[in-house]
Design a protein around this motif. Structure first.
Motif, PDB file in Angstrom:
ATOM      1  N   VAL A 107      16.249  77.350  37.088  1.00 56.36           N
ATOM      2  CA  VAL A 107      17.354  77.903  37.875  1.00 56.36           C
ATOM      3  C   VAL A 107      18.647  77.580  37.143  1.00 56.36           C
ATOM      4  N   VAL A 108      19.509  78.580  36.972  1.00 57.08           N
ATOM      5  CA  VAL A 108      20.820  78.352  36.376  1.00 57.08           C
ATOM      6  C   VAL A 108      21.847  78.328  37.496  1.00 57.08           C
ATOM      7  N   LEU A 109      22.492  77.186  37.644  1.00 62.37           N
ATOM      8  CA  LEU A 109      23.493  76.997  38.680  1.00 62.37           C
ATOM      9  C   LEU A 109      24.876  77.202  38.055  1.00 62.37           C
ATOM     10  N   GLN A 110      25.507  78.314  38.417  1.00 60.02           N
ATOM     11  CA  GLN A 110      26.829  78.646  37.887  1.00 60.02           C
ATOM     12  C   GLN A 110      27.885  77.747  38.549  1.00 60.02           C
ATOM     13  N   PRO A 111      29.052  77.566  37.925  1.00 60.92           N
ATOM     14  CA  PRO A 111      30.111  76.783  38.554  1.00 60.92           C
ATOM     15  C   PRO A 111      30.402  77.278  39.973  1.00 60.92           C
ATOM     16  N   MET A 112      30.506  76.344  40.897  1.00 63.35           N
ATOM     17  CA  MET A 112      30.775  76.547  42.325  1.00 63.35           C
ATOM     18  C   MET A 112      29.612  77.190  43.089  1.00 63.35           C
ATOM     19  N   ASP A 113      28.472  77.390  42.454  1.00 64.53           N
ATOM     20  CA  ASP A 113      27.290  77.894  43.150  1.00 64.53           C
ATOM     21  C   ASP A 113      26.497  76.745  43.754  1.00 64.53           C
ATOM     22  N   ARG A 114      25.743  77.081  44.811  1.00 61.87           N
ATOM     23  CA  ARG A 114      24.847  76.133  45.481  1.00 61.87           C
ATOM     24  C   ARG A 114      23.422  76.646  45.352  1.00 61.87           C
ATOM     25  N   TYR A 115      22.474  75.720  45.411  1.00 61.84           N
ATOM     26  CA  TYR A 115      21.068  76.111  45.391  1.00 61.84           C
ATOM     27  C   TYR A 115      20.259  75.085  46.173  1.00 61.84           C
ATOM     28  N   LEU A 116      19.360  75.560  47.007  1.00 60.80           N
ATOM     29  CA  LEU A 116      18.474  74.705  47.791  1.00 60.80           C
ATOM     30  C   LEU A 116      17.225  74.435  46.957  1.00 60.80           C
ATOM     31  N   VAL A 117      17.153  73.243  46.368  1.00 62.28           N
ATOM     32  CA  VAL A 117      16.097  72.895  45.422  1.00 62.28           C
ATOM     33  C   VAL A 117      14.908  72.287  46.164  1.00 62.28           C
ATOM     34  N   PRO A 118      13.727  72.900  46.066  1.00 63.42           N
ATOM     35  CA  PRO A 118      12.543  72.327  46.701  1.00 63.42           C
ATOM     36  C   PRO A 118      12.017  71.119  45.924  1.00 63.42           C
ATOM     37  N   THR A 119      11.394  70.187  46.651  1.00 63.83           N
ATOM     38  CA  THR A 119      10.775  69.016  46.013  1.00 63.83           C
ATOM     39  C   THR A 119       9.255  69.014  46.144  1.00 63.83           C
ATOM     40  N   GLY A 120       8.713  69.821  47.071  1.00 62.13           N
ATOM     41  CA  GLY A 120       7.276  69.817  47.313  1.00 62.13           C
ATOM     42  C   GLY A 120       6.814  68.658  48.178  1.00 62.13           C
ATOM     43  N   LEU A 121       7.755  67.855  48.683  1.00 63.19           N
ATOM     44  CA  LEU A 121       7.402  66.655  49.451  1.00 63.19           C
ATOM     45  C   LEU A 121       7.673  66.828  50.934  1.00 63.19           C
ATOM     46  N   HIS A 122       6.747  66.293  51.738  1.00 61.57           N
ATOM     47  CA  HIS A 122       6.885  66.204  53.189  1.00 61.57           C
ATOM     48  C   HIS A 122       6.591  64.741  53.533  1.00 61.57           C
ATOM     49  N   VAL A 123       7.454  64.101  54.333  1.00 66.16           N
ATOM     50  CA  VAL A 123       7.236  62.695  54.659  1.00 66.16           C
ATOM     51  C   VAL A 123       7.199  62.488  56.167  1.00 66.16           C
ATOM     52  N   GLU A 124       6.476  61.455  56.576  1.00 67.97           N
ATOM     53  CA  GLU A 124       6.385  61.060  57.977  1.00 67.97           C
ATOM     54  C   GLU A 124       7.202  59.780  58.132  1.00 67.97           C
ATOM     55  N   TYR A 141      11.278  65.317  61.575  1.00 64.55           N
ATOM     56  CA  TYR A 141      11.190  66.471  60.681  1.00 64.55           C
ATOM     57  C   TYR A 141       9.935  66.357  59.827  1.00 64.55           C
ATOM     58  N   ARG A 142       9.172  67.440  59.734  1.00 69.35           N
ATOM     59  CA  ARG A 142       7.944  67.431  58.937  1.00 69.35           C
ATOM     60  C   ARG A 142       7.946  68.514  57.857  1.00 69.35           C
ATOM     61  N   GLY A 143       9.039  69.228  57.708  1.00 67.62           N
ATOM     62  CA  GLY A 143       9.121  70.266  56.688  1.00 67.62           C
ATOM     63  C   GLY A 143       9.337  69.676  55.304  1.00 67.62           C
ATOM     64  N   GLU A 144       9.379  70.568  54.322  1.00 65.91           N
ATOM     65  CA  GLU A 144       9.586  70.154  52.941  1.00 65.91           C
ATOM     66  C   GLU A 144      11.003  69.603  52.756  1.00 65.91           C
ATOM     67  N   ILE A 145      11.121  68.528  52.029  1.00 64.95           N
ATOM     68  CA  ILE A 145      12.434  67.997  51.674  1.00 64.95           C
ATOM     69  C   ILE A 145      13.007  68.888  50.582  1.00 64.95           C
ATOM     70  N   LYS A 146      14.200  69.409  50.843  1.00 68.43           N
ATOM     71  CA  LYS A 146      14.920  70.228  49.869  1.00 68.43           C
ATOM     72  C   LYS A 146      16.305  69.637  49.687  1.00 68.43           C
ATOM     73  N   VAL A 147      16.873  69.843  48.526  1.00 66.14           N
ATOM     74  CA  VAL A 147      18.156  69.237  48.161  1.00 66.14           C
ATOM     75  C   VAL A 147      19.170  70.347  47.885  1.00 66.14           C
ATOM     76  N   ILE A 148      20.320  70.301  48.577  1.00 62.42           N
ATOM     77  CA  ILE A 148      21.358  71.312  48.388  1.00 62.42           C
ATOM     78  C   ILE A 148      22.279  70.851  47.258  1.00 62.42           C
ATOM     79  N   LEU A 149      22.043  71.363  46.050  1.00 61.83           N
ATOM     80  CA  LEU A 149      22.893  71.015  44.918  1.00 61.83           C
ATOM     81  C   LEU A 149      24.034  72.007  44.783  1.00 61.83           C
TER      82      LEU A 149
END
Length: 143
Positions: free
Chosen positions: A34-51, A85-93
């Motif tokens: 993924v190419v993140l342009q200046p001032m762009d956001r992206y919701l990056v998946p991690t594939g992880l779900h935690v209890e 929460y039981r969904g996938e952890i995603k990171v808003i970069l």
């Protein structure tokens, strides 16, 4: 503390990089770069779900090296993952830098920290105890 985790990604489980580390590095679980342009956001998946146990939260924090070198940080400052929460952890970069930034599969993108918290029970009153500061706000003590 033992925490149940489901790893739906094609990456190893996250781990502490040093004995004194408080944060576990999270990695991008991507099919393509993924190419993140200046001032762009992206919701990056991690594939992880935690209890997460009751009375705890997971905090998602930016990596200082990404921020200092490339201007890459979290769009929401610090992310919170609640215990129910039981969904996938995603990171808003977000890219606050001046150049496009590539995020590749397996890149370390954030840190995850487990934190205990207390539930608040509000007690309605008509006034609060006085302090030296009182209601002094932003910058009230000078530079």
């Amino acid at each position: 503390m033992k925490v149940r985790i489901v790893n739906n990604g094609k990456l190893p489980l996250p781990e502490y990089k040093t004995d004194g580390a408080s944060g576990i590095d999270l990695m991008a679980n991507l099919e393509t770069t993924v190419v993140l342009q200046p001032m762009d956001r992206y919701l990056v998946p991690t594939g992880l779900h935690v209890e997460i146990p009751d009375g705890f939260e997971v905090q998602i924090r930016g990596r200082s090296g990404l921020a200092a070198k490339n201007g890459i940080t979290l769009a929401n400052g610090v992310g919170t993952v609640d215990s129910d929460y039981r969904g996938e952890i995603k990171v808003i970069l977000i890219n606050l830098g001046k150049e496009p930034f590539e995020i590749k599969h397996g890149d370390r993108i954030a840190q995850m920290i487990m934190a205990k918290y207390e539930k608040i029970e509000f007690l309605p009153v008509n006034s609060l105890e006085d302090t030296d500061r009182g209601s002094g706000g932003f910058g009230h003590t000078g530079l």
